[in-house]
Design an enzyme around this catalytic site. Structure first.
Site, PDB file in Angstrom:
ATOM      1  N   HIS A  78       0.820  -1.206   0.000  1.00 41.74           N
ATOM      2  CA  HIS A  78       0.000   0.000   0.000  1.00 41.74           C
ATOM      3  C   HIS A  78       0.860   1.264   0.000  1.00 41.74           C
ATOM      4  CE1 HIS A  78      -3.831  -2.137   1.652  1.00 41.74           C
ATOM      5  NE2 HIS A  78      -3.347  -2.695   0.554  1.00 41.74           N
ATOM      6  N   GLU A  80       0.734   4.017   1.785  1.00 46.96           N
ATOM      7  CA  GLU A  80       1.182   4.459   3.111  1.00 46.96           C
ATOM      8  C   GLU A  80       2.345   3.594   3.592  1.00 46.96           C
ATOM      9  OE1 GLU A  80      -3.407   4.803   3.064  1.00 46.96           O
ATOM     10  OE2 GLU A  80      -1.880   3.501   2.213  1.00 46.96           O
ATOM     11  N   CYS A 106      -6.299   1.711   5.257  1.00 46.03           N
ATOM     12  CA  CYS A 106      -6.909   0.456   5.684  1.00 46.03           C
ATOM     13  C   CYS A 106      -6.404   0.133   7.093  1.00 46.03           C
ATOM     14  CB  CYS A 106      -6.546  -0.671   4.711  1.00 46.03           C
ATOM     15  SG  CYS A 106      -4.813  -1.202   4.831  1.00 46.03           S
ATOM     16  N   CYS A 109      -2.594  -0.445   7.291  1.00 47.02           N
ATOM     17  CA  CYS A 109      -1.847   0.811   7.220  1.00 47.02           C
ATOM     18  C   CYS A 109      -2.056   1.645   8.478  1.00 47.02           C
ATOM     19  CB  CYS A 109      -2.241   1.595   5.971  1.00 47.02           C
ATOM     20  SG  CYS A 109      -1.639   0.828   4.457  1.00 47.02           S
TER      21      CYS A 109
END
Length: 148
Positions: A78, A80, A106, A109
């Site tokens: 992801h 992040e 999410c 993260c």
């Protein structure tokens, strides 16, 4: 001259970073900032040296995995996560910084951002992950939607 606000400036950077994404389903970008300076950026895509989903297809699409669930069923890292990883790779602390991200983090993260010491999350679009919202609500991290 119409000078952008700090939020606009860094969110536009996050949007630009998202254009490098190799994810088939969603392009996400993140920019970590401290004292009005960029520390790190990240976008979602396959790990370094791995084949991209654009080449192989998306396992989440193949398995019909709903958005916001089963994050482990994905080749991608992801945005992040990549931003925090990039900072760590180059020895840059993200403690007490702000992350601008094009999508609400999410739960995976969120946990990473909490433990990395991020103090503020500014997001552009929402994301259907109730656990993430619960985890962040238990912290002192400032979470705000861009433009509000």
């Amino acid at each position: 001259m119409n000078r952008p606000s700090i939020d606009e400036y860094f969110m536009e950077m996050a949007k630009l970073v998202s254009t490098r994404s190799t994810c088939i389903r969603r392009h996400v970008g993140a920019v970590i900032v401290k004292d009005k300076r960029v520390l790190s950026t990240g976008y979602n895509g396959a790990p370094k040296g791995s084949k991209h989903c654009e080449e192989l297809g998306c396992i989440r699409v193949e398995l019909n995995v709903p958005s916001g669930t089963r994050h482990e069923l994905c080749r991608g890292v992801h945005a992040e996560q990549n931003a925090v990883i990039q900072a760590a790779y180059f020895g840059v602390s993200v403690k007490d910084s702000t992350i601008y991200t094009t999508t609400f983090p999410c739960s995976m993260c969120a946990k990473l951002l909490i433990n990395a010491g991020i103090k503020e999350i500014v997001y552009y679009d929402g994301y259907p992950d109730d656990l993430s919202k619960e985890l962040l609500a238990e912290t002192e991290i400032i979470v705000r939607k861009y433009g509000e």
